[in-house]
Design an enzyme around this catalytic site. Structure first.
Site, PDB file in Angstrom:
ATOM      1  N   ASP A 156       0.652  -1.187   0.125  1.00 57.79           N
ATOM      2  CA  ASP A 156      -0.010   0.040   0.007  1.00 57.79           C
ATOM      3  C   ASP A 156       0.788   1.281   0.146  1.00 57.79           C
ATOM      4  OD1 ASP A 156      -2.200   1.741   0.192  1.00 57.79           O
ATOM      5  OD2 ASP A 156      -3.132   0.602   1.634  1.00 57.79           O
TER       6      ASP A 156
HETATM    7  C1  BGC Z   1      -4.966   3.216  -0.052  1.00 63.87           C
HETATM    8  C2  BGC Z   1      -5.213   2.363  -1.227  1.00 63.87           C
HETATM    9  C3  BGC Z   1      -5.022   3.048  -2.566  1.00 63.87           C
HETATM   10  C4  BGC Z   1      -3.791   3.779  -2.544  1.00 63.87           C
HETATM   11  C5  BGC Z   1      -3.447   4.603  -3.579  1.00 63.87           C
HETATM   12  C6  BGC Z   1      -3.692   4.176  -0.084  1.00 63.87           C
HETATM   13  O1  BGC Z   1      -3.907   5.064   0.953  1.00 63.87           O
HETATM   14  O2  BGC Z   1      -5.139   2.499   1.216  1.00 63.87           O
HETATM   15  O3  BGC Z   1      -6.249   1.562  -1.193  1.00 63.87           O
HETATM   16  O4  BGC Z   1      -5.044   2.035  -3.576  1.00 63.87           O
HETATM   17  O5  BGC Z   1      -3.531   4.719  -1.202  1.00 63.87           O
HETATM   18  O6  BGC Z   1      -3.980   5.656  -3.809  1.00 63.87           O
END
Ligand code: BGC
Length: 723
Positions: free
Chosen positions: A262
């Site tokens: 993530d």
């Molecule tokens: C989220 C993800 C997301 C990523 C990119 C993160 O903060 O938890 O689900 O895909 O950001 O935007």
């Protein structure tokens, strides 16, 4: 010369995938491994490392001299997000609008995997058109706590429902050569302290509740990528968790694709590299300072991470590039098409849940109405933007007011009043008292509109600022003083319909007590208003069923009752074990406000003759329970019903939930007609996870089979025996 040759080799391989079906591609996989090995031999260590970390908010580096593209990823669950520049500000493009698809819990409320497939498919087409090859979706962490800020992105509280939807969504998306990135693996069930909290969970709950949808997405849906969660599992960050990434995902589930962290969720170099993470993503430059950039290079040179480990990661990246046909000029996709709007409409229409219709005010008898008061900020609020990763710059979004005006406005006077202002500034949920002042003028305006109208439709609930990634809600209360508004309007117009729009449970206990007509809707995409109004008018017979329990009080829900949320000292113990959602409410005999699987229709369904083909079944692989049921539509309208099949183990030697969902079927039945429904339930799926032997065990003995219109409205039963 050499590089040209390899560029050609790589492109030739990739072209296969662009032209062939998935099945054809699979048959070519044997040769593919060899080709990929050949490419790896030509890469320098620096080039390999460049492929393993972000070089932009949503991208990694490719290797130009060999024709290897970088990965281009994008959010997310509600459609292909708008483009952003460094720092997350809008790129202010005019070319990045997309279809806004219904949120995760809306999709789950359809109980319709075919719709999940269509949604995945259409999002895949849009991703292709926008040249994004890894979609950071679908997201389906279990709804453990009703307060979780991302409940609206996720599906449900049940592992089986989640699994069926996840598999279909992944398959739909990947049919377009776009990799699904299923997320967030694993136990990312709260936003509070998500970057530091460690989940302490017993193995049985992990296996029975939190992992099944991930397992299904990998082993049945064949998802090509997966996102490790921010949090820790048993003290170890998910992005460097050998147990989750190597042991379970790769060894047990045979995952061949890429584990992507993530964003900003990588915390080490050597541990993460050796314990299964493939790519470190994040959005804060300078990217060469990332754990998987210069530090990884140094660690390889120092012998702390072997080059074989790096090669394995690069191999997986190339494997995904090949499968997505990223480098082979994939055919253009499609975006903002009428077909995609139709998918949105169909999902939205099937997601809306009729909670209460005591006076049969619905479907609306529009011909006898002269005026309608349309009240509430949610009648005009749009939901496509907001919530961090899940925002979409929608090409269009039809609000409920706009739909009412276009469908009824020519013959019925519509008196609109905002009623409350749904502005929610603060991200951390701590609105200052000042902002929280009740707007009596707005309420008075609404009362006046309701008084002069034949009926009132109130649109209340949450919005995408109130429910968001990065924070949980403090409580289940309706925001923006909506309850006061409902009370005031209901007092002056007896014909008041309450429409709650939200992606997660809210406390609507007082409304349930005082109001006769309640509809639940969601952040329902570009076609939000059209679908909702068609349900109100009876053009669509509602068939949505709640994907989570609405507790009567927050303290009734398991994690809250056991004081097991949000944890202390960055630790949260999942004390409720397997008793999540309805499993808890049923087993503890706690009456919820509305139970899991609940939802009314404008017609009635009669369940009869639930029968098993055999009284007893052997406990062997590939043996299935065969069950049939007659479903009759005894009302006046054609309608769809989701028949839910639960099992209940009689006299179990171990703790079991009172009932567990093991099947469901959604069928359309015309008024007065019947439909014979068949369920095939693998005997294996009756198993519990035995922690002592680390095996799935099917207990012999009697099982009750329950067919219900909800988890608490069981309308037919039978018993079978497992020998
Ligand atoms: C989220 C993800 C997301 C990523 C990119 C993160 O903060 O938890 O689900 O895909 O950001 O935007």
């Amino acid at each position: 010369m050499k590089s040209k040759l390899h560029c050609a080799v790589f492109s030739a391989v990739l072209l296969i995938s662009a032209s062939g079906s998935f099945a054809q591609m699979k048959s070519k996989e044997a040769g593919l491994d060899k080709t990929i090995d050949g490419i790896i031999k030509k890469l320098t260590l620096e080039e390999k490392i460049g492929m393993l970390h972000a070089n932009g908010i949503f991208s990694t580096a490719g290797v130009g001299r060999l024709g290897i593209p970088g990965l281009i990823t994008d959010d997310g669950p509600l459609g292909v997000r708008e483009d952003v520049k460094e720092g997350w500000g809008s790129a202010n493009l005019t070319t990045d609008s997309a279809t806004f698809f219904p949120n995760g819990s809306a999709l789950a409320a359809t109980w319709n995997p075919a719709l999940a497939y269509r949604m995945g498919h259409d999002m895949g087409e849009e991703a292709r058109e926008r040249k994004k090859y890894v979609m950071l979706a679908p997201a389906f962490n279990i709804c453990r706590v009703p307060l979780c800020g991302r409940t609206y992105e996720y599906y449900s509280e049940d592992p089986y429902l989640n699994s069926r939807l996840a598999v279909a969504a992944v398959q739909g998306m990947q049919s377009q050569d776009i990799a699904a990135c299923v997320k967030h693996y694993a136990v990312n069930n709260q936003e509070i302290e998500r970057n530091s909290v460690s989940v302490d969970i017993d193995e049985r709950a992990l296996r029975e509740i939190y992992l099944p949808a991930f397992k299904a997405a990998i082993t049945e849906g064949h998802a090509w990528t997966i996102m490790s969660a921010y949090n820790k599992l048993r003290g170890v960050y998910c992005s460097e968790n050998d147990y989750l990434l190597n042991k379970i995902l790769r060894d047990e589930w045979k995952f061949k694709g890429i584990v992507i962290s993530d964003w900003g969720g990588t915390h080490s170099t050597v541990n993460a590299a050796n314990n299964g993470l493939d790519i470190e993503m994040g959005s804060r430059p300078p990217y060469n300072t990332y754990h998987f950039a210069d530090k990884l290079l140094d660690s390889v040179k120092a012998g702390k991470v072997s080059e074989k480990v790096i090669d394995d990661k690069v191999r997986r990246v190339l494997w995904v590039i090949y499968h997505t046909s990223m480098a082979a000029n994939p055919p253009a996709g499609k975006i903002n098409t009428p077909e995609h709007s139709k998918t949105v409409y169909d999902v939205a229409a099937e997601s809306i849940v009729l909670l209460k219709n005591d006076k049969h005010l619905l479907p609306l008898h529009a011909s006898s109405l002269k005026s309608i008061a349309v009240i509430g900020d949610n009648a005009t609020h749009t939901f496509h933007l907001g919530g961090f990763g899940a925002g979409v710059k929608a090409k269009y979004e039809v609000t409920p007011l706009a739909a009412l005006q276009s469908k009824l406005g020519s013959r019925i006077t519509i008196n609109y009043a905002q009623g409350y202002s749904g502005v929610y500034h603060t991200f951390r949920r701590d609105t200052s008292k000042k902002k929280d002042i009740i707007d009596t003028a707005k309420i008075q305006e609404a009362v006046a509109a309701a008084k002069k109208s034949d009926m009132a439709i109130l649109f209340i609930g949450g919005n995408r600022d109130y429910e968001s990634e990065g924070a949980d809600r403090k409580d289940l209360g309706l925001p923006f003083h909506e309850q006061e508004l409902v009370d005031a309007v209901t007092a002056v117009n007896l014909n008041t319909i309450v429409v709650v729009i939200g992606g997660a449970p809210y406390d609507i206990g007082k409304i349930k007590q005082n109001n006769h007509t309640i509809v639940w809707s969601w952040y329902n995409g570009s076609e939000n208003g059209n679908a909702l109004v068609d349900v109100l008018l009876g053009k669509v017979n509602p068939s949505g069923k709640l994907p989570f329990t609405l507790p009567a009080e927050l303290k009734d829900s398991p994690a809250i009752a056991l004081n097991a949320y949000p944890g202390e000292n960055h630790k949260v113990e999942y004390k409720e074990g397997i008793l999540v959602g309805y499993r808890w409410f049923d087993s503890k005999k706690i009456e919820p406000m509305y139970c899991f699987g609940y939802g009314l229709s404008y017609t009635d369904f009669q369940y009869a003759d639930l029968k098993s083909a055999f009284p007893a079944y052997k406990n062997k692989p590939n043996i299935n329970l065969v069950l049939t049921l007659n479903l009759k539509n005894t009302g006046k309208y054609a309608g769809k019903e989701t028949v839910q099949l639960y099992i209940s183990k009689q006299g179990s030697a171990i703790q079991r939930a009172e009932k567990e969902l093991k099947g469901f079927k959604k069928v359309q039945v015309l008024a007065g007609q019947s439909s014979k429904i068949q369920f095939i339930v693998p005997v294996e799926s009756l198993a519990y996870y035995d922690v002592k032997t680390s095996k799935w065990v099917v207990e012999p003995g009697k099982y009750e089979i329950l067919a219900g219109s909800s988890s608490r409205d069981i309308r037919a039963k039978t018993t079978i025996t497992i020998n």
